[in-house]
Design a protein around this motif. Sequence first.
Motif, PDB file in Angstrom:
ATOM      1  N   GLU A 168     -12.315 -31.498  44.970  1.00 59.23           N
ATOM      2  CA  GLU A 168     -12.434 -30.102  44.570  1.00 59.23           C
ATOM      3  C   GLU A 168     -12.690 -29.135  45.727  1.00 59.23           C
ATOM      4  OE1 GLU A 168     -14.028 -29.438  40.391  1.00 59.23           O
ATOM      5  OE2 GLU A 168     -15.660 -28.736  41.666  1.00 59.23           O
ATOM      6  N   GLY A 185     -12.392 -31.027  50.976  1.00 58.08           N
ATOM      7  CA  GLY A 185     -12.767 -31.882  52.098  1.00 58.08           C
ATOM      8  C   GLY A 185     -13.928 -31.368  52.914  1.00 58.08           C
ATOM      9  N   ALA A 190     -17.143 -31.692  52.216  1.00 53.74           N
ATOM     10  CA  ALA A 190     -18.381 -32.416  51.884  1.00 53.74           C
ATOM     11  C   ALA A 190     -19.313 -31.548  51.045  1.00 53.74           C
ATOM     12  CB  ALA A 190     -19.098 -32.909  53.157  1.00 53.74           C
ATOM     13  N   CYS A 225     -18.643 -31.196  47.352  1.00 55.55           N
ATOM     14  CA  CYS A 225     -18.421 -31.347  45.904  1.00 55.55           C
ATOM     15  C   CYS A 225     -18.664 -32.767  45.393  1.00 55.55           C
ATOM     16  CB  CYS A 225     -17.008 -30.901  45.526  1.00 55.55           C
ATOM     17  SG  CYS A 225     -15.708 -32.035  46.058  1.00 55.55           S
ATOM     18  N   ALA A 226     -18.505 -33.736  46.240  1.00 53.67           N
ATOM     19  CA  ALA A 226     -18.699 -35.157  45.881  1.00 53.67           C
ATOM     20  C   ALA A 226     -17.711 -35.656  44.822  1.00 53.67           C
ATOM     21  CB  ALA A 226     -20.135 -35.421  45.436  1.00 53.67           C
ATOM     22  N   CYS A 236     -14.847 -36.757  45.503  1.00 53.49           N
ATOM     23  CA  CYS A 236     -13.954 -37.703  46.186  1.00 53.49           C
ATOM     24  C   CYS A 236     -14.691 -39.013  46.434  1.00 53.49           C
ATOM     25  CB  CYS A 236     -13.470 -37.112  47.506  1.00 53.49           C
ATOM     26  SG  CYS A 236     -14.845 -36.737  48.617  1.00 53.49           S
TER      27      CYS A 236
END
Length: 107
Positions: free
Chosen positions: A39, A42, A44, A46-47, A49
């Motif tokens: 979201e 990239g 770091a 939103c978490a 991924c």
Amino acid sequence: MPNITFVQPTGEAVELEAAEGTSLMRAAVSNGVDGIVGECGGQAMCATCHVYVRPEHADGLSEVTEDEDEMLDCTVAERTERSRLGCQIAVGLEHDGIVVDVPSGQV
Ligand code: FES
């Protein structure tokens, strides 16, 4: 090009080739892998991924940074010692064949 396998909670595996230097998250999103949202693009932040790196493939990955560590406390699915943010893992040729598990939920 490095080969990456994403294993869904159902056990279904999706194998793809990633451009060298791209992140696990980008490789997954651009190939439509279910369960990897990315979201924030990239950053770091939103978490969404979150992945679980198989232990046999954990060697040689970049260290978890402070920002990543903080975000890993915010994952929807349980954080484990195998948890990483896919956007923080750059895929190199040395990671060819890496296998990661996709969590059951991201948002
Ligand atoms: S894409 Fe948002 S934390 Fe990885």
